[in-house]
Design an enzyme around this catalytic site. Structure first.
Site, short mmCIF file in Angstrom:
data_model
loop_
_atom_site.label_atom_id
_atom_site.label_comp_id
_atom_site.label_asym_id
_atom_site.label_seq_id
_atom_site.Cartn_x
_atom_site.Cartn_y
_atom_site.Cartn_z
N HIS A 76 -15.73 21.17 15.88
CA HIS A 76 -16.44 20.30 16.62
C HIS A 76 -18.06 21.04 16.34
O HIS A 76 -18.80 20.15 16.30
CB HIS A 76 -16.33 20.10 18.02
CG HIS A 76 -17.09 18.98 18.49
ND1 HIS A 76 -18.18 19.52 19.24
CD2 HIS A 76 -17.13 17.47 18.62
CE1 HIS A 76 -18.71 18.35 19.71
NE2 HIS A 76 -18.08 17.39 19.30
N GLU A 77 -17.99 22.14 16.65
CA GLU A 77 -19.39 22.83 16.75
C GLU A 77 -19.82 23.03 15.25
O GLU A 77 -21.08 23.13 15.07
CB GLU A 77 -19.24 24.55 17.11
CG GLU A 77 -18.75 24.35 18.58
CD GLU A 77 -19.97 23.59 19.48
OE1 GLU A 77 -21.08 23.83 19.25
OE2 GLU A 77 -19.37 23.22 20.54
N LEU A 78 -19.20 23.05 14.16
CA LEU A 78 -19.55 22.95 12.88
C LEU A 78 -20.12 21.70 12.27
O LEU A 78 -20.85 21.92 11.28
CB LEU A 78 -18.19 23.63 11.76
CG LEU A 78 -17.85 24.98 11.86
CD1 LEU A 78 -16.63 25.21 10.98
CD2 LEU A 78 -18.81 25.78 11.57
N ARG A 79 -19.68 20.57 13.12
CA ARG A 79 -20.16 19.36 12.69
C ARG A 79 -21.75 19.33 12.61
O ARG A 79 -22.62 18.96 11.76
CB ARG A 79 -19.76 18.18 13.60
CG ARG A 79 -18.02 17.95 13.30
CD ARG A 79 -17.77 17.77 12.06
NE ARG A 79 -18.46 16.56 11.45
CZ ARG A 79 -17.48 15.54 11.39
NH1 ARG A 79 -16.18 15.56 12.08
NH2 ARG A 79 -17.99 14.37 10.97
N ARG A 90 -1.48 10.57 -3.13
CA ARG A 90 -2.28 11.45 -3.75
C ARG A 90 -1.65 12.82 -4.16
O ARG A 90 -2.14 13.07 -5.21
CB ARG A 90 -3.63 11.86 -2.90
CG ARG A 90 -4.64 10.46 -2.88
CD ARG A 90 -5.77 10.79 -2.09
NE ARG A 90 -6.74 9.70 -2.24
CZ ARG A 90 -7.84 9.67 -1.40
NH1 ARG A 90 -8.28 10.68 -0.60
NH2 ARG A 90 -8.72 8.67 -1.74
N TYR A 148 0.50 16.06 -8.78
CA TYR A 148 1.41 16.95 -9.32
C TYR A 148 2.20 16.59 -10.17
O TYR A 148 3.22 17.14 -10.87
CB TYR A 148 2.31 17.73 -8.29
CG TYR A 148 1.39 18.63 -7.19
CD1 TYR A 148 0.68 19.83 -7.73
CD2 TYR A 148 1.08 18.22 -5.95
CE1 TYR A 148 -0.05 20.53 -6.93
CE2 TYR A 148 0.12 18.94 -5.25
CZ TYR A 148 -0.23 20.00 -5.66
OH TYR A 148 -1.10 20.87 -4.66
N GLY A 186 -7.22 19.86 -2.08
CA GLY A 186 -6.57 20.14 -1.00
C GLY A 186 -6.80 21.01 -0.09
O GLY A 186 -7.23 22.12 -0.46
N GLY A 197 -4.34 21.52 2.70
CA GLY A 197 -3.00 21.78 3.17
C GLY A 197 -2.96 21.12 4.61
O GLY A 197 -2.08 21.45 5.44
N GLY A 252 -3.12 17.29 4.62
CA GLY A 252 -2.75 16.05 4.61
C GLY A 252 -1.38 15.79 4.99
O GLY A 252 -1.32 14.83 5.66
#
Length: 459
Positions: A251-254, A364, A369, A421, A423, A425
Site C-alpha cells: 500500500h505504501e508503495l502505491r 494465460r 507454457y 509472472g 508467482g 496468479g
C-alpha cells in the site's frame, strides 16, 4: 514451585488402573453370573497321596471281612474309628443298594456322582461337597464303589465360578474385558483424535484452530494439546504479521509509484529521441510494478477475507465465453491453438470479475507454457460444473505441484526474464475458487503438460 505429584496426571497410572479395574470387574461379573446359574460339576483325575490313602482304606475293609465274616460292609464302614473322621458313600453299579457310613449326618445329594462309575478315580467338585473316587471294594462276593465325601463347611469364594460352564466363563470374560477396553480406548483415543483433527486443519491453513481439552486431567495428552495451542497461536501471529506487512508495504508503495508514473509521463512530453527508449523502459517497468502491487493487495485482501465480494446468480457460460475469447486471441498471437469442448447451462452465485480473473490466470499460464495446443473441457453435472484446462508443455515435477498455489512460488524453469509472472496468479486463483466454495487441483498428464481442474458446486 514444583507441581504436586498426582498419579492421575500420567498415562502410565491410567493404564495401570484400567488394567486392574478390568480384572476386578471381570471377577465381579463372573461371581454374579455364578449365583444365577444352576449347580454344575467339575472333575479331574485323582492321583497322589489322596488316591493311595483311599485305596488303603478299601484294602482294609476287604481284609476285615475275613476277621469278622458276620459283619456287613455297612457295619464295618460305620465303625467309629472310620466314621468319626470320614464320610464314605458306597454304591453298586447294577443295583439300587447304596448307603453312607454316617447315619445321622445330613446326606448330600450324591446323584451327581453317577457319571463317574465307569471312570478312573476322580476329584468331583460340586457347590455342596467334594468327592474322591470311585475305588472298588470287593466284599462277600459283591463289588461296591466307594467315595469319600468332603462337605464344604464354608464354600470357597471362587468355587461357583469354577463350576460355571466353560462357554459362559469365556463369554463373560470376553464381554467384560471388551466393554472396559472400549471405554478405556475411547477415553484414551478421544483426545488423540482431537489432536489429529486439529493438526490436519492447521496443515490445511486454518491457523485459528485450537484444541479444547479438559484441563483437570493434566496428563501427557493434555500437555501436548496445550503445546499445540501455543504453537498454533504463534504460527497464526507470525503469518498474520507477515501478511499485514506485505499489505502495508504494497500500500505504501502505491504513492511513490504513482508519482514515478506521473513523472515519466511528464518527461515523455519533453523527451528527445535519445531519451525515448529509456523512458519507455521506465514506463514498462513501472506498469509491471503497479500490476504486481495490485496483485499483492488483492491476494492480501482475499487471504484476510477483506475483499469485497458481490455474488449474483448468473450463467457461468457467459463468463467463460468472454474469458475464452480473449484467450483464443492471445494464443493466436503466439501461433498456438485453443480447443474448447463442452458447455454448461447452470446459473451459479458468482462474483463475475473474481471468477473470470481465476480462469484467466490459468489460461494465460497454459498459453505461456504450451507448445502448440491448449485444451479447455467444460462438463455439466447435476451438482457441479467441472472445468479442465490443460496444455501440451513440459509439465511440472510432481513434488512441486502443491507449491504452485502458494504466493511468489515459481518453478526453476520459469525463473527467466522472458517468462514473466510474479508467482501470484495461481495463489489468487486458489482463493477466488475457494471463496466460491469450489476446489482446484493440479496434476501432470501422461507424456504431456499440466492439467488444472476447477470444480464449482451448486445446490
Amino acid at each position: 514451585m514444583l507441581n504436586k505429584f498426582n498419579p492421575r496426571n500420567y498415562l502410565f497410572f491410567k493404564v495401570f488402573s484400567w488394567f486392574w479395574l478390568t480384572i476386578l470387574f471381570t471377577l465381579t461379573v463372573l461371581f454374579v453370573f455364578s449365583q444365577l446359574t444352576e449347580s454344575n460339576v467339575d472333575s479331574h483325575k485323582l492321583h497322589g497321596p489322596k488316591l493311595i490313602n483311599l485305596k488303603r482304606l478299601a484294602n482294609g475293609l476287604e481284609r476285615a471281612q475275613h476277621k469278622k465274616p458276620d459283619k456287613t460292609l455297612e457295619q464295618l464302614a460305620s465303625h467309629p474309628r472310620i466314621a468319626r473322621h470320614r464320610l464314605l458313600y458306597f454304591t453298586q453299579i447294577d443295583s439300587n443298594l447304596a448307603f453312607f457310613n454316617q447315619q445321622n449326618t445330613q446326606q448330600p445329594d450324591v446323584s451327581l456322582l453317577a457319571f463317574t462309575q465307569q471312570l478312573e478315580p476322580q476329584i468331583i467338585t460340586t457347590d455342596k461337597y467334594r468327592a474322591l473316587g470311585p475305588v472298588k471294594v470287593s466284599y462277600q462276593q459283591q463289588t461296591f464303589l466307594m467315595y469319600e465325601i468332603e462337605p464344604w463347611r464354608t464354600p470357597p469364594l471362587g468355587l461357583r465360578i469354577i463350576l460355571m460352564p466353560a462357554w459362559l466363563k469365556t463369554l463373560v470374560v470376553i464381554g467384560a474385558t471388551l466393554l472396559l477396553s472400549l471405554l478405556f480406548s475411547r477415553t484414551l483415543i478421544k483426545p488423540i483424535n482431537k489432536i489429529k483433527r486439529a493438526t490436519t486443519q492447521l496443515a490445511n491453513g486454518q491457523l485459528d484452530t485450537r484444541i479444547e481439552m479438559n484441563r483437570k486431567s493434566g496428563d501427557e495428552l493434555t500437555m501436548l494439546a496445550n503445546d499445540f495451542n501455543v504453537m498454533a497461536q504463534r504460527l497464526e501471529s507470525l503469518v498474520t504479521s507477515q501478511k499485514r506487512l506485505m499489505a502495508d508495504v504494497s500500500h505504501e508503495l502505491r504513492s511513490p509509484l504513482t508519482r514515478l508514473q506521473m513523472a515519466t509521463g511528464l518527461a515523455q512530453l519533453k523527451q528527445s529521441s535519445e531519451q525515448e527508449s529509456y523512458l519507455s523502459r521506465i514506463e514498462k517497468e513501472a506498469n509491471n510494478l503497479d500490476q504486481m502491487i495490485s496483485d499483492v493487495l488483492k491476494l492480501s485482501r482475499l487471504e484476510a477475507n477483506n475483499q469485497y465480494i458481490q455474488k449474483d446468480l448468473q450463467p457461468l457460460q457467459s463468463i467463460l465465453q468472454q474469458v475464452l475469447k480473449d484467450a483464443e486471441f492471445e494464443s493466436e498471437q503466439q501461433h498456438k491453438q485453443l480447443k474448447v469442448t463442452g458447455s454448461t447451462s447452470k446459473q451459479l452465485e458468482l462474483d463475475a470479475a473474481l471468477i473470470a480473473s481465476a480462469f484467466e490466470n490459468i489460461l494465460r499460464n497454459a498459453i505461456r507454457y504450451a507448445k502448440t495446443t491448449i485444451s479447455c473441457d467444460i462438463k455439466d453435472y447435476d451438482k457441479a460444473v467441472i472445468v479442465t484446462i490443460s496444455d501440451d508443455g513440459e509439465g511440472v515435477e510432481a513434488s512441486e505441484l502443491p507449491m504452485l498455489l502458494e504466493p511468489f512460488y515459481r518453478i526453476s524453469q520459469s525463473r527467466e526474464r522472458n517468462s514473466g509472472g510474479t508467482g501470484l496468479g495461481l495463489a489468487i486463483t486458489k482463493h477466488a475458487v475457494e471463496i466460491h466454495k469450489g476446489t482446484i487441483t493440479l496434476e501432470n498428464q501422461h507424456n504431456s503438460g499440466l492439467k488444472v481442474t476447477i470444480t464449482l458446486n451448486h445446490d
